[in-house]
Scaffold this active site. Structure first.
Site, PDB file in Angstrom:
ATOM      1  N   ARG A   2      11.517  -1.018  11.540  1.00 33.53           N
ATOM      2  CA  ARG A   2      10.151  -0.765  12.011  1.00 33.53           C
ATOM      3  C   ARG A   2       9.786  -1.801  13.078  1.00 33.53           C
ATOM      4  NH1 ARG A   2       4.659  -0.118   8.355  1.00 33.53           N
ATOM      5  NH2 ARG A   2       3.364  -1.105   9.932  1.00 33.53           N
TER       6      ARG A   2
ATOM      7  N   ARG B 166      -1.119  -9.124  13.513  1.00 30.22           N
ATOM      8  CA  ARG B 166      -1.572  -8.161  12.498  1.00 30.22           C
ATOM      9  C   ARG B 166      -2.343  -8.865  11.376  1.00 30.22           C
ATOM     10  NH1 ARG B 166       3.852  -5.396  11.124  1.00 30.22           N
ATOM     11  NH2 ARG B 166       2.704  -4.111   9.636  1.00 30.22           N
TER      12      ARG B 166
ATOM     13  N   LYS C  30       0.826  -1.225   0.000  1.00 32.82           N
ATOM     14  CA  LYS C  30       0.000   0.000   0.000  1.00 32.82           C
ATOM     15  C   LYS C  30       0.856   1.269   0.000  1.00 32.82           C
ATOM     16  CE  LYS C  30      -2.408  -0.937   3.793  1.00 32.82           C
ATOM     17  NZ  LYS C  30      -1.851  -2.235   4.210  1.00 32.82           N
TER      18      LYS C  30
ATOM     19  N   ARG D 192     -10.039   0.415   8.372  1.00 32.06           N
ATOM     20  CA  ARG D 192      -9.630  -0.959   8.693  1.00 32.06           C
ATOM     21  C   ARG D 192     -10.753  -1.738   9.364  1.00 32.06           C
ATOM     22  NH1 ARG D 192      -3.766   0.328   8.961  1.00 32.06           N
ATOM     23  NH2 ARG D 192      -2.611  -1.603   9.050  1.00 32.06           N
TER      24      ARG D 192
ATOM     25  N   ARG E 113      11.118  -5.982   5.470  1.00 32.42           N
ATOM     26  CA  ARG E 113      10.997  -4.544   5.763  1.00 32.42           C
ATOM     27  C   ARG E 113      11.484  -4.248   7.182  1.00 32.42           C
ATOM     28  NH1 ARG E 113       5.121  -2.038   5.148  1.00 32.42           N
ATOM     29  NH2 ARG E 113       4.763  -3.328   6.978  1.00 32.42           N
TER      30      ARG E 113
HETATM   31  P1  AMP Z   1       0.204   0.474   8.988  1.00 32.27           P
HETATM   32  O1  AMP Z   1       1.402   1.342   8.877  1.00 32.27           O
HETATM   33  O2  AMP Z   1      -0.960   0.939   8.167  1.00 32.27           O
HETATM   34  O3  AMP Z   1       0.517  -0.993   8.737  1.00 32.27           O
HETATM   35  O4  AMP Z   1      -0.285   0.567  10.501  1.00 32.27           O
HETATM   36  C1  AMP Z   1       0.547   0.168  11.579  1.00 32.27           C
HETATM   37  C2  AMP Z   1      -0.280   0.011  12.846  1.00 32.27           C
HETATM   38  O5  AMP Z   1      -0.912   1.250  13.174  1.00 32.27           O
HETATM   39  C3  AMP Z   1      -1.431  -1.001  12.771  1.00 32.27           C
HETATM   40  O6  AMP Z   1      -0.993  -2.329  13.027  1.00 32.27           O
HETATM   41  C4  AMP Z   1      -2.380  -0.471  13.849  1.00 32.27           C
HETATM   42  O7  AMP Z   1      -1.911  -0.812  15.156  1.00 32.27           O
HETATM   43  C5  AMP Z   1      -2.219   1.049  13.697  1.00 32.27           C
HETATM   44  N1  AMP Z   1      -3.197   1.602  12.721  1.00 32.27           N
HETATM   45  C6  AMP Z   1      -2.923   2.199  11.530  1.00 32.27           C
HETATM   46  N2  AMP Z   1      -4.040   2.564  10.899  1.00 32.27           N
HETATM   47  C7  AMP Z   1      -5.070   2.189  11.697  1.00 32.27           C
HETATM   48  C8  AMP Z   1      -6.492   2.268  11.589  1.00 32.27           C
HETATM   49  N3  AMP Z   1      -7.079   2.799  10.512  1.00 32.27           N
HETATM   50  N4  AMP Z   1      -7.225   1.783  12.624  1.00 32.27           N
HETATM   51  C9  AMP Z   1      -6.656   1.248  13.718  1.00 32.27           C
HETATM   52  N5  AMP Z   1      -5.330   1.125  13.875  1.00 32.27           N
HETATM   53  C10 AMP Z   1      -4.531   1.578  12.867  1.00 32.27           C
END
Ligand code: AMP
Length: 192
Positions: free
Chosen positions: A136, A147, A14, A91, A130
Site C-alpha cells: 500500500r 497522516r 478499523k 474524519r 502493512r
Molecule cells: P484509509 O484507508 O481510511 O486509511 O484512508 C486512506 C486515505 O484516503 C486517507 O489518508 C485520505 O487521504 C483518504 N481518505 C479516506 N477516507 C477519507 C475521508 N473520510 N475524508 C478525507 N479523506 C479520506
C-alpha cells in the site's frame, strides 16, 4: 438499523475489525479509503484527484468526500438496509455533521461509535508492516507522519463530538484481534 462508526487512527485496526463486524452482524461495509483506492485502480477522474491527496497523507476535501459517501449509500440501499459500518468516515467535524444529516434524511441514525485506541508507536509499527506486506503506497514513513498529524488535528476532535452525544465507546485496540473483537461485540450487543 445498526449503524456503527468504527473510529481510530490509521493503523488502529478499523479494517480488520470491520471484517469481524460484517461476519457477525451482516452489516454493509463502507470504507472510504477502499472506495478511493478502487477508483485509483480503475483510473477514474476521482481516483486521480484522490491520489494526489492520499500520497501526501492529506484528506480529500470534505465536499467531495461527502458527495462520494451519499452516492455509495444511495447505490446500495438494499444491501445497506440492515445497517452500515462506516470505516474511515467521518474524519472531520464537517463530515460528521453531514453524516448525521444524511442518515436523518434516510430515516436512521448512528447507533454507536466504536473507538479503537492504540498508542502511537504501535500505530507506526503496524502501518509500516502493512506497507511491507501489502505494498500500500501511503504506508511509508514520510506519509505516516502527516497522516498521524492529520488524525490528531482534524479527526481526533470527533471523539469529543461523539462523547457529547453519548455515542462514543472506547475500546483498547492493543492485544489479540479476537480479544479486541470480543470487547467490540460487548459494546455493540449492549445496544440490542
Ligand atoms: P484509509 O484507508 O481510511 O486509511 O484512508 C486512506 C486515505 O484516503 C486517507 O489518508 C485520505 O487521504 C483518504 N481518505 C479516506 N477516507 C477519507 C475521508 N473520510 N475524508 C478525507 N479523506 C479520506
Amino acid at each position: 438499523m445498526l449503524n456503527i462508526v468504527i473510529f481510530g487512527a490509521p493503523g488502529s485496526g478499523k479494517g480488520t475489525q470491520s471484517d469481524n463486524l460484517i461476519k457477525t452482524y451482516g452489516l454493509f461495509h463502507i470504507s472510504t479509503g477502499d472506495v478511493l483506492r478502487d477508483n485509483i485502480k480503475r483510473g477514474t477522474e476521482l481516483g486521480a484527484t484522490a491520489k494526489a491527496y492520499m500520497d501526501k497523507g492529506q484528506l480529500i476535501p470534505d465536499d467531495l468526500m461527502i458527495s462520494i459517501l451519499a452516492d455509495v449509500l444511495d447505490a446500495n440501499r438494499e444491501a445497506a438496509a440492515p445497517g452500515v459500518i462506516f470505516d474511515g468516515f467521518p474524519r472531520t467535524i464537517a463530515q460528521a455533521e453531514a453524516l448525521d444529516t444524511m442518515l436523518a434524511e434516510r430515516g436512521t441514525a448512528i447507533s454507536t461509535v466504536v473507538g479503537l485506541e492504540v498508542p502511537e508507536e504501535e500505530l507506526i509499527e503496524r502501518i509500516l508492516l502493512r506497507g511491507k506486506l501489502t505494498g500500500r503506497s501511503d504506508d511509508n514513513m514520510e506519509t505516516v507522519k502527516s497522516r498521524l498529524d492529520v488524525y490528531h488535528n482534524q479527526t481526533a476532535p470527533l471523539q469529543e463530538y461523539y462523547k457529547a452525544k453519548g455515542l462514543y465507546q472506547a475500546i483498547n485496540g492493543l492485544g489479540k484481534i479476537e480479544e479486541i473483537f470480543a470487547d467490540i461485540q460487548k459494546a455493540v450487543d449492549k445496544l440490542r
